[in-house]
Design a protein around this motif. Structure first.
Motif, PDB file in Angstrom:
ATOM      1  N   ARG A   1     -10.142   2.582   0.512  1.00  0.00           N
ATOM      2  CA  ARG A   1     -10.113   3.642  -0.497  1.00  0.00           C
ATOM      3  C   ARG A   1     -11.388   4.491  -0.441  1.00  0.00           C
ATOM      4  NH1 ARG A   1      -6.083   3.909  -3.697  1.00  0.00           N
ATOM      5  NH2 ARG A   1      -7.278   5.293  -5.068  1.00  0.00           N
TER       6      ARG A   1
ATOM      7  N   ASN B   1       0.956  -5.010  -4.321  1.00  0.00           N
ATOM      8  CA  ASN B   1      -0.026  -4.141  -3.669  1.00  0.00           C
ATOM      9  C   ASN B   1       0.413  -3.679  -2.290  1.00  0.00           C
ATOM     10  OD1 ASN B   1      -0.923  -6.666  -2.097  1.00  0.00           O
ATOM     11  ND2 ASN B   1      -1.454  -7.198  -4.204  1.00  0.00           N
TER      12      ASN B   1
ATOM     13  N   ALA C   1      -4.246  -5.751  -6.978  1.00  0.00           N
ATOM     14  CA  ALA C   1      -4.955  -4.806  -6.114  1.00  0.00           C
ATOM     15  C   ALA C   1      -4.808  -5.183  -4.647  1.00  0.00           C
ATOM     16  CB  ALA C   1      -6.434  -4.777  -6.490  1.00  0.00           C
ATOM     17  N   SER C   2      -4.748  -4.172  -3.787  1.00  0.00           N
ATOM     18  CA  SER C   2      -4.759  -4.431  -2.346  1.00  0.00           C
ATOM     19  C   SER C   2      -6.074  -5.097  -1.957  1.00  0.00           C
ATOM     20  CB  SER C   2      -4.623  -3.119  -1.563  1.00  0.00           C
ATOM     21  OG  SER C   2      -3.356  -2.541  -1.744  1.00  0.00           O
TER      22      SER C   2
ATOM     23  N   VAL D   1      -9.892  -7.021 -12.432  1.00  0.00           N
ATOM     24  CA  VAL D   1      -9.512  -6.032 -11.431  1.00  0.00           C
ATOM     25  C   VAL D   1      -7.993  -5.960 -11.415  1.00  0.00           C
ATOM     26  CG1 VAL D   1      -9.596  -5.376  -9.015  1.00  0.00           C
ATOM     27  CG2 VAL D   1     -11.568  -6.516 -10.056  1.00  0.00           C
ATOM     28  N   HIS D   2      -7.448  -4.766 -11.665  1.00  0.00           N
ATOM     29  CA  HIS D   2      -6.001  -4.633 -11.780  1.00  0.00           C
ATOM     30  C   HIS D   2      -5.378  -3.996 -10.543  1.00  0.00           C
ATOM     31  CE1 HIS D   2      -2.419  -3.585 -14.670  1.00  0.00           C
ATOM     32  NE2 HIS D   2      -2.126  -4.525 -13.797  1.00  0.00           N
ATOM     33  N   TRP D   3      -5.709  -2.727 -10.261  1.00  0.00           N
ATOM     34  CA  TRP D   3      -4.958  -2.005  -9.233  1.00  0.00           C
ATOM     35  C   TRP D   3      -5.739  -1.639  -7.980  1.00  0.00           C
ATOM     36  CZ3 TRP D   3      -0.119  -2.700  -9.336  1.00  0.00           C
ATOM     37  CH2 TRP D   3       0.593  -2.763 -10.530  1.00  0.00           C
ATOM     38  N   GLY D   4      -7.063  -1.725  -7.984  1.00  0.00           N
ATOM     39  CA  GLY D   4      -7.697  -1.427  -6.711  1.00  0.00           C
ATOM     40  C   GLY D   4      -9.193  -1.201  -6.754  1.00  0.00           C
TER      41      GLY D   4
ATOM     42  N   ALA E   1      -7.028   2.104  -9.861  1.00  0.00           N
ATOM     43  CA  ALA E   1      -7.819   1.970  -8.644  1.00  0.00           C
ATOM     44  C   ALA E   1      -8.940   3.004  -8.631  1.00  0.00           C
ATOM     45  CB  ALA E   1      -6.925   2.154  -7.422  1.00  0.00           C
TER      46      ALA E   1
END
Length: 550
Positions: free
Chosen positions: A68, A272, A348-349, A397-400, A465
Motif C-alpha cells: 500500500r 483480504n 487486513a492483507s 487493525v481492521h482493513w489494512g 486501510a
C-alpha cells in the motif's frame, strides 16, 4: 437487507418496509434510493500512446506484496506540498448509503465499484463518467487493472468480484464484458477481499455472510468454508480452488434448542486481498474466525497456498479457539458456539517486506490489536508480536496497514461498540513499527473530534486501510476525518473532515460520513477517498472525493 448480511432475516419484508427500517436506524432519510443521471463525458477514453507502471495504481494493495505504498513520482505528493490539497470534485453514488470500493487509476481514468453494483470509469480531471457497467450485486472490493495481450483495443482489462460471488473481466476502454463466471460455492459466499492478478491468473478470496445467517434460530449452522479460487485470466475458466478448512463440514451430533443440527468445522473466511510471494511461488492470506465449535486450527491464521496448484503449504495460527457468529452478538444461545468469540480475525492483507540487508518478513495486523512478524522461510514462525491496542469487532487493525521500506504503518480502531472494554484502555490512532523487530517507532493518538449529535456512530478509531508514499501516510477514521501524517514522526500535516454535505459534479446531493474500509489512493498530486458507511453502526455517506494540489 436486500443483498447484505440481513437478507435472510428480512426476506419477508416489502421494499417499502426495508426502507423505513433503514431510515429509522440511520435517523435520516438516507435509506431512500435516488435515481438520477450522472454527468457523462463528451469524449471516450483515450489512453496515452506509451503506457507504463508509473501511470497506474493497479490494485487494492498497490503491488503484489500489498505494501500500500506508491512512489513519490507516482503520488506527486510530498511533505512540502501536501498542505496545499484542496477538494477538486465530489462524485455521488446514486442511491448509496455506503462507499467502500477502493478506486484504482490508470492514465487518468478512475475505476471504482459501488453499493448497487455499478462499476464506473471516471475522468480524474473532471469527474465525468466515461462508461458504467451493472454487475449483479454490490461491488465492495477494489478492481484490479491489468495491461494484457489478451485484451482487445488498447490492452487494458479490469477484474473484480461482487457480493453474490460473481467474477468479471471487462474491457477497460469501453466497459464491455469480456467474460463472467461464478465461484459456484456455498450459497452465502461473497467476495469482499479484492481479487489479485499474477502471471495470467486471477486469485479470488472467498468470504461469506453465513456468520449473520446464524442469527436465525432455525438456520442449520454452519457449512461455509473460506478459500481461494484461481481463474485463468484469459477466459475465466477455473484453474483450482482450495479451502481454508481442508475437511467438509459434517453433523456434530449436537443440536440447538430448536433441535436443528450443528455442523463443523465451518467458517474461516478470507476477507483480504491475497499477497503474492513470487520468489517462493506462494500466496498468503489471513483468515477469520470459525462459525461453529470447535474452532478450526486454520482460523485467525496466515495461510500459504501454492500458486501452481492451490495446495496449502503451511499455516500459522495466531489466535486459537475463536469461534463466533451473529447469534453471539445478539445474545442468543441458539447458534452461538461454545467459545463465543472473541471474533478477532485477520481482515487486513498481510504484507511481504523485502529489504536488501535485513531479508524478508511477513507482517500481519489483527483485530485483537496485535501486529505480528512471521518468517516466510520457516513455515510462518512467529518472529515478534507487538500489542498496539485493546482490539474489538473493528480492530485493532481492521482493513489494512502500509509499509515504507522496513517501516510499517498500523492503524488502530479500538472502537467501543458494546461497552466491551473501558474507554481509558483505548488507544485509537496510527503507529509506526519496525518491520523486522516489532519495535514501536512512534504513535499518534486519534483525538475525539466528533460532535455529540453524531455519536456513537462517529468515533475517532481508524478502521480503514492506510496508504503511504515517500515521507507521508494517509489515514481516514470513523469520524470521517482524512489526515496526512509525516511518516518520520507522526505529525499531522493536513486534514479534512469529510462528514459533511457536498455538491456533486452531477449537481445532486452528496454527503460524507465514516471512512470505514478502503484506504486513500494517491496519484499524481491527487488523493481519492470514499466517505460514508451505513453499516455496523457507522455514519452513512455516498461520496467519492478527489483532492488535488493543483
Amino acid at each position: 437487507m436486500t443483498n447484505g448480511v440481513m437478507k435472510q432475516q428480512s426476506a419477508h419484508l416489502l421494499l417499502e418496509e426495508k426502507t423505513r427500517i433503514a431510515n429509522y436506524l440511520s435517523g435520516t432519510d438516507k435509506g431512500e434510493a435516488e435515481n438520477y443521471e450522472i454527468k457523462r463525458c463528451n469524449q471516450p477514453i483515450k489512453f496515452a500512446t506509451t503506457q507504463n507502471e508509473q501511470n497506474t495504481v493497479k490494485s487494492w494493495g498497490f503491488d503484489g506484496r500489498n505494501t500500500r505504498k506508491v512512489s513519490s513520482e507516482l503520488s506527486g505528493l510530498s511533505v512540502g506540498n501536501v498542505s496545499g490539497l484542496k477538494l477538486k470534485w465530489a462524485f455521488a453514488y446514486p442511491g448509496a448509503t455506503r462507499a467502500r470500493s477502493q478506486p484504482v487509476i490508470h492514465d487518468g481514468v478512475i475505476y471504482v465499484g459501488s453499493q448497487h453494483g455499478k462499476v464506473y470509469a471516471i475522468d480524474l480531471d473532471t469527474g465525468c463518467t466515461f462508461w458504467s457497467y451493472q454487475a449483479q450485486a454490490e461491488v465492495r472490493s477494489a478492481i484490479s487493472i491489468v495491461k494484457s495481450a489478451n485484451s482487445p483495443d488498447e490492452g487494458l482489462i479490469i477484474y473484480f468480484g461482487d457480493f453474490n460471488g460473481a467474477v468479471y473481466a471487462l474491457n477497460g476502454l469501453t466497459g464491455e464484458e469480456i467474460w463472467k463466471t461464478h465461484l459456484n460455492d456455498h450459497k452465502d459466499t461473497i467476495i469482499t477481499g479484492s481479487p489479485k492478478f499474477y502471471d495470467e491468473v486471477l486469485y479470488v478470496p472467498m468470504s461469506s455472510n453465513e456468520w449473520a445467517s446464524a442469527a436465525d434460530p432455525s438456520y442449520e449452522c454452519c457449512s461455509f468454508r473460506g478459500g481461494i479460487a484461481a481463474f485463468h485470466a484469459k477466459d475465466g475458466s477455473l484453474k483450482w480452488k482450495s479451502y481454508s478448512i481442508q475437511e467438509n463440514p459434517k453433523d456434530t451430533g449436537k443440536r440447538n434448542p430448536l433441535d436443528i443440527p450443528i455442523l463443523a468445522p465451518s467458517g474461516v473466511p478470507i476477507w483480504n486481498s491475497p499477497t503474492i510471494d513470487a520468489k517462493r511461488q506462494l500466496l498468503y492470506v489471513g483468515t477469520g474466525e470459525s462459525y461453529t465449535s470447535p474452532a478450526a486450527p486454520t482460523s485467525d491464521a496466515v495461510l500459504a497456498f501454492s500458486l501452481t496448484d492451490g495446495k496449502m503449504v503451511w499455516h500459522r495460527q495466531l489466535l486459537a479457539g475463536d469461534a463466533w457468529n451473529m447469534s453471539c452478538f445478539i445474545g442468543s444461545n441458539y447458534n452461538c458456539p461454545e467459545e463465543d468469540g472473541p471474533d478477532m480475525d485477520i481482515g487486513a492483507s498481510v504484507i511481504l517486506i523485502e529489504d536488501e540487508k535485513k531479508g524478508e518478513i511477513i507482517v500481519v495486523g489483527q483485530k485483537n490489536g496485535i501486529v505480528h512478524g512471521l518468517s516466510p522461510d520457516n513455515f510462518g514462525k512467529i518472529i515478534w508480536q507487538t500489542k498496539i491496542g485493546v482490539g474489538g469487532y473493528a480492530g485493532g487493525v481492521h482493513w489494512g496497514m502500509a509499509a515504507e521500506g522496513s517501516k510499517i504503518f498500523a492503524p488502530n480502531a479500538d472502537t467501543n461498540f458494546i461497552g466491551r472494554f473501558k474507554d481509558e484502555d483505548r488507544r485509537p490512532g496510527l503507529y509506526a513499527i519496525d518491520a523486522f523487530s516489532g519495535e514501536k517507532i512512534w504513535y499518534k493518538k486519534a483525538i475525539d473530534q466528533c460532535k455529540l449529535k453524531d455519536k456513537p456512530a462517529c468515533d475517532p478509531g481508524l478502521s480503514a486501510a492506510v496508504s503511504a508514499t515517500d515521507g507521508l501516510v494517509f489515514a481516514g477514521g470513523f469520524d470521517g476525518i482524512l489526515k496526512a501524517y509525516n511518516a518520520n514522526n507522526g505529525n499531522i500535516l493536513w486534514q479534512y473532515n469529510t462528514n459533511q454535505s457536498f455538491s456533486s459534479i452531477s449537481g445532486h446531493h452528496a454527503y460524507g460520513g465514516s471512512i470505514e474500509a478502503d484506504g486513500p489512493v494517491l496519484y499524481k498530486g491527487h488523493v481519492l477517498v470514499n466517505s460514508g458507511y451505513l453499516y455496523g453502526s457507522r455514519m452513512a455517506g455516498n461520496v467519492l472525493l478527489n483532492f488535488s494540489i493543483d
